[in-house]
Design a protein around this motif. Sequence first.
Motif, PDB file in Angstrom:
ATOM      1  N   VAL A 157       0.866  -1.167   0.000  1.00  0.00           N
ATOM      2  CA  VAL A 157       0.000   0.000   0.000  1.00  0.00           C
ATOM      3  C   VAL A 157       0.906   1.221   0.000  1.00  0.00           C
ATOM      4  N   VAL A 158       0.682   2.128  -0.954  1.00  0.00           N
ATOM      5  CA  VAL A 158       1.491   3.337  -1.013  1.00  0.00           C
ATOM      6  C   VAL A 158       0.583   4.562  -0.948  1.00  0.00           C
ATOM      7  N   GLY A 159       1.170   5.686  -0.522  1.00  0.00           N
ATOM      8  CA  GLY A 159       0.428   6.936  -0.463  1.00  0.00           C
ATOM      9  C   GLY A 159       0.823   7.838  -1.612  1.00  0.00           C
ATOM     10  N   ALA A 160      -0.010   8.833  -1.899  1.00  0.00           N
ATOM     11  CA  ALA A 160       0.263   9.764  -2.988  1.00  0.00           C
ATOM     12  C   ALA A 160       1.570  10.507  -2.716  1.00  0.00           C
ATOM     13  N   PRO A 161       2.357  10.808  -3.785  1.00  0.00           N
ATOM     14  CA  PRO A 161       3.572  11.589  -3.589  1.00  0.00           C
ATOM     15  C   PRO A 161       3.215  12.929  -2.941  1.00  0.00           C
ATOM     16  N   GLY A 162       3.972  13.305  -1.934  1.00  0.00           N
ATOM     17  CA  GLY A 162       3.676  14.568  -1.261  1.00  0.00           C
ATOM     18  C   GLY A 162       2.750  14.415  -0.074  1.00  0.00           C
ATOM     19  N   MET A 163       2.425  13.180   0.283  1.00  0.00           N
ATOM     20  CA  MET A 163       1.581  12.955   1.459  1.00  0.00           C
ATOM     21  C   MET A 163       2.342  13.414   2.716  1.00  0.00           C
ATOM     22  N   SER A 164       1.636  14.007   3.644  1.00  0.00           N
ATOM     23  CA  SER A 164       2.302  14.502   4.847  1.00  0.00           C
ATOM     24  C   SER A 164       2.792  13.332   5.699  1.00  0.00           C
ATOM     25  N   GLU A 165       3.835  13.574   6.491  1.00  0.00           N
ATOM     26  CA  GLU A 165       4.398  12.498   7.304  1.00  0.00           C
ATOM     27  C   GLU A 165       3.398  11.984   8.326  1.00  0.00           C
ATOM     28  N   GLU A 166       2.564  12.896   8.830  1.00  0.00           N
ATOM     29  CA  GLU A 166       1.560  12.497   9.820  1.00  0.00           C
ATOM     30  C   GLU A 166       0.574  11.517   9.192  1.00  0.00           C
ATOM     31  N   ALA A 167       0.123  11.864   7.978  1.00  0.00           N
ATOM     32  CA  ALA A 167      -0.842  10.992   7.301  1.00  0.00           C
ATOM     33  C   ALA A 167      -0.202   9.647   7.003  1.00  0.00           C
ATOM     34  N   SER A 168       1.028   9.687   6.528  1.00  0.00           N
ATOM     35  CA  SER A 168       1.724   8.453   6.189  1.00  0.00           C
ATOM     36  C   SER A 168       1.840   7.554   7.429  1.00  0.00           C
ATOM     37  N   ALA A 169       2.168   8.174   8.581  1.00  0.00           N
ATOM     38  CA  ALA A 169       2.279   7.408   9.826  1.00  0.00           C
ATOM     39  C   ALA A 169       0.923   6.817  10.213  1.00  0.00           C
ATOM     40  N   TYR A 170      -0.137   7.589   9.982  1.00  0.00           N
ATOM     41  CA  TYR A 170      -1.478   7.110  10.304  1.00  0.00           C
ATOM     42  C   TYR A 170      -1.797   5.856   9.509  1.00  0.00           C
ATOM     43  N   TYR A 171      -1.518   5.905   8.167  1.00  0.00           N
ATOM     44  CA  TYR A 171      -1.849   4.762   7.323  1.00  0.00           C
ATOM     45  C   TYR A 171      -0.956   3.560   7.628  1.00  0.00           C
ATOM     46  N   THR A 172       0.322   3.835   7.950  1.00  0.00           N
ATOM     47  CA  THR A 172       1.203   2.723   8.311  1.00  0.00           C
ATOM     48  C   THR A 172       0.649   1.998   9.532  1.00  0.00           C
ATOM     49  N   ASP A 173       0.192   2.778  10.503  1.00  0.00           N
ATOM     50  CA  ASP A 173      -0.390   2.184  11.702  1.00  0.00           C
ATOM     51  C   ASP A 173      -1.656   1.399  11.351  1.00  0.00           C
TER      52      ASP A 173
END
Lengths: 322, 513
Positions: free
Chosen positions: A254-270
């Motif tokens: 699962v990947v996030g859109a380029p430029g996704m904020s670090e907070e959002a990325s951490a949320y999805y990783t969790d």
Amino acid sequence: MNLVSKISLGAAALGFAVLAAPVQAFEPVKPIDFVIMAGQGGGADRMARLMQSIVEQNDMAGRPLVPTNKSGGSGAEALLALKNATDKDHTIMVTLNSFFTTPLRQPGLEVDILSYAPIGRMAEDTFVLWVHKNEGINTFEEFVAEAKARGSDWVMGGTGSAQEDEIITNFLNGAFGLNMKYIPYSGGGAVARDLAGEQIDSSVNNPSEALGFYESGDVIPLVAFTDERLPFFPDVPTVREKGVQFAYYMQRSVVGAPGMSEEASAYYTDLFTRVFDSDEWQTYRNDKSLLGDFLSGENLMTYWEVQRERHETILKASGDIK
Amino acid sequence: MDVLLHLADGILAALAPINLGLAFLGVVIGLFVGAMPGLGSVNGVAILLPFTFVIQQITGTATSPMIFLAAIYYGAMYGGAISSITLGIPGASTAVATTFDGRPLALKGEAGRALVIAAVASFIGGTVANVVFTGAAPLLASVALKFGNPEIFALMLLAFATFVGLGGDDIPKTLISIFFGLIVSAIGFDIISGTPRLLLFDSTVWFSRGIQFLVLAIGVYGIGEMLWTINSYRYDMKMTEADITMKEVGLSILRFREAWKGTAIGSLLGFFVGILPAAGATPGSLMAYGVAKMVSKDKSKFGKGQPDGVAAPESANNSASTGAMLPMMTLGIPGSPTTAVLLAGMVIWGLQPGPRLFTDQPDFVWPLIGSFYVSNVIAVAVNLAFIPLFLWVLRMPFTILAPLIFVLSVVGIYAAYQNIYDVWLMLFFGIGAFLLRILDYPLAPAVLAIVLGPIAEPTLRQSLILSDGSLSIFFTRPIAGPITVVAIILILLPLFGLIRRKIKASGRGGLTV
């Protein structure tokens, strides 16, 4: 939002902060666009919809994941959809190996895969060679003999062009002196159906795609493209046992859109760590012969770099890129 | 007899209070979702999938949630006709063909009659499909597997042929319309080679996703139709009186015989197209319309409010939606976007869809099939009962209705794709369609082409890879061969007619055609 739910939300967030630092500042505020880099019915599609169901069933995310299939152009459509996403924090994607091959084949897309947010690798899918039972072929050796005899009249069906299935087909042709014809389909479901209907002679479907027809006895597995035998198919040899150094896996990340904020990325990783750990996902992994550990962040980026290099070598060897 | 026993058990299970209640709720939700432009059955089942996990926890079986989702699927097939007829906007892609004759009937003040025909035809289509499904599901699944790429392409050719060989319409204009649709359907990424095609301006923004079918359909039939109505009723903004009592609904049902031919064609053809891979209810309904027009003695009445023209697509889309369940349940392969969601549901409810489902899970399969029958009865009853209410829409003055159509079209497209480009495109198609209509170009062939193009093109190319580029593959295969020949004859028919007329004309000494 009323006061009570604000307080309870705050309490929940606090609880989380204690459990899992760093503090999660991000919460989705609208439905999450869940792009699937392949068509309906294939392995990626089934898996994505399973992940969505697990999230919904266990109420893991505050907002729903909304799956959309973007299979066009061997995944180019999906890659661009993420690159051009207007709301980068609410756009994620389920990828496969076309994540590596499509940007290599189409430099015009100007896609750098390392700019995508590394949310999590959920599994590595495996590949198995299948033939229809009516062929009367029961071993890999018989397959090689028959396919060699029929030359270009032996038809292999697979998903997309210069992607996973064609890479394996090219490998088989090269390593065993075959001349199989390859026909691209838009998804693994269509390939499985056409093998069951004897429209094609063989496929290299993922086990999850072919399992229904395997259990009904319509298709027979001949060889696995893995390093070791699959627990689900203990009698099916690996291609390594046939004397060639080859193994090929498909990432299910699962990947996030380029430029996704670090907070959002951490949320999805969790979020996807919890999906990975759920009973449903673990059962699915075992049943469908999936391998591989959960990877995220730097580890996933390193994995991507290694895979990109490997695919560059493969595609250069097959002449698909210069 | 075994089948009948299973079916009786299944219907009994479907009539259990909880299942009956869920079927009713599902049908009502489906009707609403189907009637809303932009929202279709796929949105309905996707949005309510999470809710089914709650149902499963309460009932403890996978059958009840599936009955609920299947009822939504059904209801949506009925609902699509409502906005197609009353507003002229297709409520869902499956109801596009219903606007062709449903809307003209409504403009003639016979919306009530059109709605009754649509409801009854839907019921018959659904029931025929259910009976065939019950009797021959495993057998038909194996037939569907015999349809490889060459066969599907031959079938697509046949579909185009029914639209070209219709007679009545201007043939060159029909062809131009088809080619326009094919070009539009080619925009976006090529499935086979992965190369972008026909992208405008900057490849990363405009058109990179291709043109979505609903954008064209709602543009043409929502906006285009609205502009056309404004133009035609410029000096008389009072719409025809549309009112109907329950007694008149009853009388219309008795008059249903007038549409039996369209219903018969739609019921059978729809089911067949539905079970085929890659097809589904939208191509099914369009093809049924084409065939109904082709075999009709009054071709010229089609498009102007012919009852058969409403009955054919409506019976076909219901029949096809049952048909599309067949590959999903017998092979574990979804034939349409909606069945893909249903399949996902089955996996999470703990079922293994695939060829063994019928033998391994009879407790799931038969109550579900039973519920097809039950939901169908509920849907037709609810639909007929609400017809007087739907007609209330038509009694609104057009000065209110026109802005409403505009707003619903724009919101519908934005809701479906969440992209403002698609809204602009839709408006562009709407204005284009209005202009083409003034020039008397038939638009239905373009709509057909944009639906069938994405199926026809890859199957053509896959077949040609298989045959090393030789077209003979479409003639030598046992199933594809006869279909291709029939399609070619149909395409050539009007040409023969033209030559005959020319000879006659020259025989009389005239050279004009």
